[in-house]
Design a protein around this motif. Structure first.
Motif, PDB file in Angstrom:
ATOM      1  N   GLN A   1     -29.983  22.249 -49.167  1.00 33.42           N
ATOM      2  CA  GLN A   1     -28.587  22.251 -49.582  1.00 33.42           C
ATOM      3  C   GLN A   1     -27.764  21.883 -48.360  1.00 33.42           C
ATOM      4  OE1 GLN A   1     -27.593  26.036 -51.318  1.00 33.42           O
ATOM      5  NE2 GLN A   1     -29.020  25.810 -53.029  1.00 33.42           N
ATOM      6  N   CYS A   2     -26.897  20.882 -48.512  1.00 30.70           N
ATOM      7  CA  CYS A   2     -26.209  20.350 -47.334  1.00 30.70           C
ATOM      8  C   CYS A   2     -24.787  19.931 -47.676  1.00 30.70           C
ATOM      9  CB  CYS A   2     -26.989  19.148 -46.791  1.00 30.70           C
ATOM     10  SG  CYS A   2     -26.249  18.368 -45.338  1.00 30.70           S
ATOM     11  N   GLN A   3     -23.885  20.202 -46.747  1.00 27.13           N
ATOM     12  CA  GLN A   3     -22.507  19.730 -46.845  1.00 27.13           C
ATOM     13  C   GLN A   3     -22.107  19.119 -45.513  1.00 27.13           C
ATOM     14  OE1 GLN A   3     -20.278  23.250 -48.027  1.00 27.13           O
ATOM     15  NE2 GLN A   3     -20.280  22.569 -50.170  1.00 27.13           N
ATOM     16  N   CYS A   4     -21.486  17.933 -45.570  1.00 26.74           N
ATOM     17  CA  CYS A   4     -21.027  17.249 -44.365  1.00 26.74           C
ATOM     18  C   CYS A   4     -19.570  16.856 -44.534  1.00 26.74           C
ATOM     19  CB  CYS A   4     -21.858  15.994 -44.083  1.00 26.74           C
ATOM     20  SG  CYS A   4     -23.586  16.304 -43.688  1.00 26.74           S
TER      21      CYS A   4
ATOM     22  N   PHE B   1     -24.872  21.596 -37.519  1.00 27.64           N
ATOM     23  CA  PHE B   1     -25.287  20.492 -36.659  1.00 27.64           C
ATOM     24  C   PHE B   1     -24.406  19.269 -36.900  1.00 27.64           C
ATOM     25  CE2 PHE B   1     -27.415  20.252 -40.670  1.00 27.64           C
ATOM     26  CZ  PHE B   1     -27.543  18.905 -40.972  1.00 27.64           C
ATOM     27  N   SER B   2     -24.563  18.267 -36.032  1.00 26.80           N
ATOM     28  CA  SER B   2     -23.822  17.005 -36.155  1.00 26.80           C
ATOM     29  C   SER B   2     -24.795  15.858 -36.332  1.00 26.80           C
ATOM     30  CB  SER B   2     -22.972  16.747 -34.901  1.00 26.80           C
ATOM     31  OG  SER B   2     -21.999  17.763 -34.723  1.00 26.80           O
ATOM     32  N   VAL B   3     -24.421  14.906 -37.171  1.00 31.67           N
ATOM     33  CA  VAL B   3     -25.206  13.692 -37.364  1.00 31.67           C
ATOM     34  C   VAL B   3     -24.349  12.485 -37.018  1.00 31.67           C
ATOM     35  CG1 VAL B   3     -26.613  14.737 -39.170  1.00 31.67           C
ATOM     36  CG2 VAL B   3     -24.576  13.431 -39.805  1.00 31.67           C
ATOM     37  N   THR B   4     -25.026  11.410 -36.662  1.00 32.28           N
ATOM     38  CA  THR B   4     -24.328  10.168 -36.374  1.00 32.28           C
ATOM     39  C   THR B   4     -24.941   9.049 -37.182  1.00 32.28           C
ATOM     40  OG1 THR B   4     -23.665   8.641 -34.607  1.00 32.28           O
ATOM     41  CG2 THR B   4     -25.833   9.670 -34.407  1.00 32.28           C
ATOM     42  N   ASP B   5     -24.123   8.112 -37.581  1.00 40.36           N
ATOM     43  CA  ASP B   5     -24.606   6.930 -38.291  1.00 40.36           C
ATOM     44  C   ASP B   5     -25.020   5.902 -37.242  1.00 40.36           C
ATOM     45  OD1 ASP B   5     -25.090   4.708 -39.822  1.00 40.36           O
ATOM     46  OD2 ASP B   5     -23.036   4.476 -40.546  1.00 40.36           O
ATOM     47  N   TRP B   6     -26.300   5.937 -36.829  1.00 34.32           N
ATOM     48  CA  TRP B   6     -26.730   5.080 -35.735  1.00 34.32           C
ATOM     49  C   TRP B   6     -26.923   3.633 -36.171  1.00 34.32           C
ATOM     50  CZ3 TRP B   6     -31.376   2.767 -36.632  1.00 34.32           C
ATOM     51  CH2 TRP B   6     -32.300   3.420 -37.443  1.00 34.32           C
TER      52      TRP B   6
ATOM     53  N   ARG C   1     -19.887  16.470 -38.991  1.00 34.83           N
ATOM     54  CA  ARG C   1     -20.306  17.864 -38.797  1.00 34.83           C
ATOM     55  C   ARG C   1     -20.861  18.381 -40.118  1.00 34.83           C
ATOM     56  NH1 ARG C   1     -18.954  21.358 -34.429  1.00 34.83           N
ATOM     57  NH2 ARG C   1     -20.130  23.307 -34.754  1.00 34.83           N
ATOM     58  N   CYS C   2     -22.053  18.967 -40.068  1.00 36.82           N
ATOM     59  CA  CYS C   2     -22.735  19.378 -41.290  1.00 36.82           C
ATOM     60  C   CYS C   2     -23.197  20.831 -41.200  1.00 36.82           C
ATOM     61  CB  CYS C   2     -23.966  18.504 -41.544  1.00 36.82           C
ATOM     62  SG  CYS C   2     -23.645  16.726 -41.664  1.00 36.82           S
ATOM     63  N   SER C   3     -23.327  21.450 -42.353  1.00 40.85           N
ATOM     64  CA  SER C   3     -23.986  22.747 -42.471  1.00 40.85           C
ATOM     65  C   SER C   3     -25.036  22.618 -43.565  1.00 40.85           C
ATOM     66  CB  SER C   3     -22.978  23.854 -42.813  1.00 40.85           C
ATOM     67  OG  SER C   3     -22.333  23.587 -44.049  1.00 40.85           O
ATOM     68  N   ALA C   4     -26.164  23.315 -43.401  1.00 37.84           N
ATOM     69  CA  ALA C   4     -27.248  23.150 -44.376  1.00 37.84           C
ATOM     70  C   ALA C   4     -28.126  24.380 -44.406  1.00 37.84           C
ATOM     71  CB  ALA C   4     -28.082  21.916 -44.028  1.00 37.84           C
TER      72      ALA C   4
ATOM     73  N   TYR D   1     -37.731  23.298 -30.863  1.00 41.82           N
ATOM     74  CA  TYR D   1     -38.422  22.638 -31.972  1.00 41.82           C
ATOM     75  C   TYR D   1     -38.134  23.200 -33.360  1.00 41.82           C
ATOM     76  CZ  TYR D   1     -42.342  21.460 -35.037  1.00 41.82           C
ATOM     77  OH  TYR D   1     -43.096  21.076 -36.102  1.00 41.82           O
ATOM     78  N   PRO D   2     -38.191  24.528 -33.601  1.00 40.41           N
ATOM     79  CA  PRO D   2     -37.980  25.001 -34.978  1.00 40.41           C
ATOM     80  C   PRO D   2     -36.638  24.570 -35.569  1.00 40.41           C
ATOM     81  CG  PRO D   2     -38.912  26.737 -33.624  1.00 40.41           C
ATOM     82  CD  PRO D   2     -38.528  25.637 -32.689  1.00 40.41           C
ATOM     83  N   ALA D   3     -35.569  24.651 -34.760  1.00 41.65           N
ATOM     84  CA  ALA D   3     -34.252  24.237 -35.246  1.00 41.65           C
ATOM     85  C   ALA D   3     -34.210  22.727 -35.472  1.00 41.65           C
ATOM     86  CB  ALA D   3     -33.167  24.657 -34.257  1.00 41.65           C
ATOM     87  N   ARG D   4     -34.766  21.972 -34.542  1.00 43.89           N
ATOM     88  CA  ARG D   4     -34.755  20.518 -34.656  1.00 43.89           C
ATOM     89  C   ARG D   4     -35.573  20.039 -35.849  1.00 43.89           C
ATOM     90  NH1 ARG D   4     -37.315  19.132 -30.023  1.00 43.89           N
ATOM     91  NH2 ARG D   4     -39.266  18.680 -31.131  1.00 43.89           N
ATOM     92  N   ARG D   5     -36.720  20.702 -36.075  1.00 42.33           N
ATOM     93  CA  ARG D   5     -37.582  20.335 -37.193  1.00 42.33           C
ATOM     94  C   ARG D   5     -36.856  20.511 -38.531  1.00 42.33           C
ATOM     95  NH1 ARG D   5     -41.422  24.597 -37.053  1.00 42.33           N
ATOM     96  NH2 ARG D   5     -39.674  25.711 -37.988  1.00 42.33           N
ATOM     97  N   ALA D   6     -36.184  21.645 -38.681  1.00 42.38           N
ATOM     98  CA  ALA D   6     -35.461  21.886 -39.932  1.00 42.38           C
ATOM     99  C   ALA D   6     -34.320  20.896 -40.103  1.00 42.38           C
ATOM    100  CB  ALA D   6     -34.930  23.320 -39.959  1.00 42.38           C
ATOM    101  N   ALA D   7     -33.622  20.583 -38.998  1.00 41.58           N
ATOM    102  CA  ALA D   7     -32.537  19.606 -39.077  1.00 41.58           C
ATOM    103  C   ALA D   7     -33.063  18.225 -39.445  1.00 41.58           C
ATOM    104  CB  ALA D   7     -31.783  19.547 -37.751  1.00 41.58           C
ATOM    105  N   GLN D   8     -34.268  17.883 -38.983  1.00 42.83           N
ATOM    106  CA  GLN D   8     -34.856  16.587 -39.307  1.00 42.83           C
ATOM    107  C   GLN D   8     -35.107  16.470 -40.805  1.00 42.83           C
ATOM    108  OE1 GLN D   8     -35.056  14.390 -37.005  1.00 42.83           O
ATOM    109  NE2 GLN D   8     -36.309  12.747 -37.842  1.00 42.83           N
ATOM    110  N   VAL D   9     -35.482  17.554 -41.440  1.00 39.94           N
ATOM    111  CA  VAL D   9     -35.678  17.546 -42.893  1.00 39.94           C
ATOM    112  C   VAL D   9     -34.359  17.254 -43.604  1.00 39.94           C
ATOM    113  CG1 VAL D   9     -36.266  18.983 -44.890  1.00 39.94           C
ATOM    114  CG2 VAL D   9     -37.694  19.054 -42.836  1.00 39.94           C
ATOM    115  N   VAL D  10     -33.273  17.848 -43.086  1.00 36.21           N
ATOM    116  CA  VAL D  10     -31.958  17.586 -43.693  1.00 36.21           C
ATOM    117  C   VAL D  10     -31.587  16.113 -43.529  1.00 36.21           C
ATOM    118  CG1 VAL D  10     -29.528  18.233 -43.759  1.00 36.21           C
ATOM    119  CG2 VAL D  10     -31.254  19.954 -43.200  1.00 36.21           C
ATOM    120  N   LEU D  11     -31.938  15.509 -42.385  1.00 40.25           N
ATOM    121  CA  LEU D  11     -31.665  14.082 -42.187  1.00 40.25           C
ATOM    122  C   LEU D  11     -32.377  13.239 -43.233  1.00 40.25           C
ATOM    123  CD1 LEU D  11     -31.867  13.579 -38.309  1.00 40.25           C
ATOM    124  CD2 LEU D  11     -29.824  13.578 -39.749  1.00 40.25           C
ATOM    125  N   HIS D  12     -33.640  13.539 -43.496  1.00 38.49           N
ATOM    126  CA  HIS D  12     -34.357  12.802 -44.542  1.00 38.49           C
ATOM    127  C   HIS D  12     -33.624  12.934 -45.875  1.00 38.49           C
ATOM    128  CE1 HIS D  12     -37.346  12.351 -41.553  1.00 38.49           C
ATOM    129  NE2 HIS D  12     -38.022  13.461 -41.776  1.00 38.49           N
TER     130      HIS D  12
END
Length: 294
Positions: free
Chosen positions: A145-148, A113-118, A126-129, A65-76
């Motif tokens: 701060q994010c780079q993809c 982490f990796s994101v997909t355009d669903w 592939r992203c770093s943040a 959860y902690p990692a996923r939660r932070a990644a979700q913020v980057v998605l927003h």
């Protein structure tokens, strides 16, 4: 029975130039409509995992959860800047995560982490943040701060231009409710409006996020297209947001604008009052879409 109470309207006016921006529950206090059964199972399985916030430092288990939660913020964050009716980013996988306390500033997460355009079923990036959650007594927007890789190569698609020209005319104004329905279904014609709702809701979810939350859009309760202004499509939404740790469904109204060149702007937001905790769930409904000629 609808649970409507007027609240003080909070307006979020995006400064000029507009930030180009870019995943689901009805308007009433009867409850919220879910998507397919597997979506409900995911929520139920994750509830016990996320009931308490893990404040570990150092390397984190990427799937927890902690990692996923932070990644979700980057998605927003990504969706508010790069989303559109045909582009919405979702989390594919967290590869590496690390947390550390930063003096009196707060808690910082480093993510790979990796994101997909669903929305389009397209590219995987592939992203770093870095995400900083403030320790201030006053709630502050998480600093992201994010780079993809390959993000700058994403251009306005012909689908976006065709969608804009089609709906920038009075005879193609749209109105719809309960998207998706209780079986997770929606028409192909209404999907771009659902994507736009998710992008617009990302502004709210980013603003409301902290270390104790994990927001997703659960459903579009209603969408009504307004008269276009300044060459922007104007859309009035009522959306339901789901906070996974608390299992709370939060109703928001918002007014958003969009064009291929200007991206998404959220012009007005209004949080709706909480509905009775034991409100009955509604019967299954089918979304209705109405095209009106002005």
């Amino acid at each position: 029975m609808f649970c409507w109470v007027s609240l003080v309207l909070i307006s979020l006016f995006q400064p000029s130039p507009a930030l180009p921006v870019s995943q689901e529950p009805p308007v009433s206090c009867r409850g919220w409509l879910s998507g397919p059964a597997d979506h409900l199972n995911t929520i139920q399985q994750s509830e016990s995992e996320s009931s308490a916030v893990d404040m570990s430092t150092g390397d984190l288990e990427p799937s927890h959860y902690p990692a996923r939660r932070a990644a979700q913020v980057v998605l927003h964050h990504l969706n508010t800047r790069h989303g559109s009716p045909f582009r919405v980013f979702g989390l594919k996988e967290v590869h590496r995560a690390r947390a550390e306390d930063v003096a009196s500033e707060g808690r910082k997460y480093d993510l790979d982490f990796s994101v997909t355009d669903w929305a389009s079923g397209g590219s995987v990036l592939r992203c770093s943040a870095q995400v900083l959650f403030s320790r201030s007594e006053q709630h502050n927007l998480p600093e992201v701060q994010c780079q993809c890789e390959g993000l700058q190569q994403l251009n306005t698609s012909s689908d976006e231009k065709d969608f804009y020209h089609k709906h920038n005319t009075p005879d193609h104004h749209v109105s719809a409710q309960d998207i998706p329905d209780s079986y997770g279904n929606m028409s192909q014609e209404i999907k771009p409006f659902w994507h736009l709702a998710h992008v617009a809701a990302s502004f709210i979810m980013l603003q409301e996020s902290n270390e104790n939350t994990e927001y997703n859009m659960a459903q579009v309760a209603s969408v009504t297209q307004q008269e276009s202004k300044h060459n922007q499509l104007m859309l009035k939404y009522h959306v339901l947001l789901h906070d996974l740790p608390s299992q709370e469904i939060i109703h928001w109204k918002l007014l958003a604008s969009w064009s291929p060149d200007g991206g998404v702007r959220v012009l007005e937001t209004e949080r709706q009052p909480k509905c009775p905790h034991n409100a009955d769930l509604p019967n299954s409904t089918v979304p209705t879409t109405t095209f009106t000629a002005n």
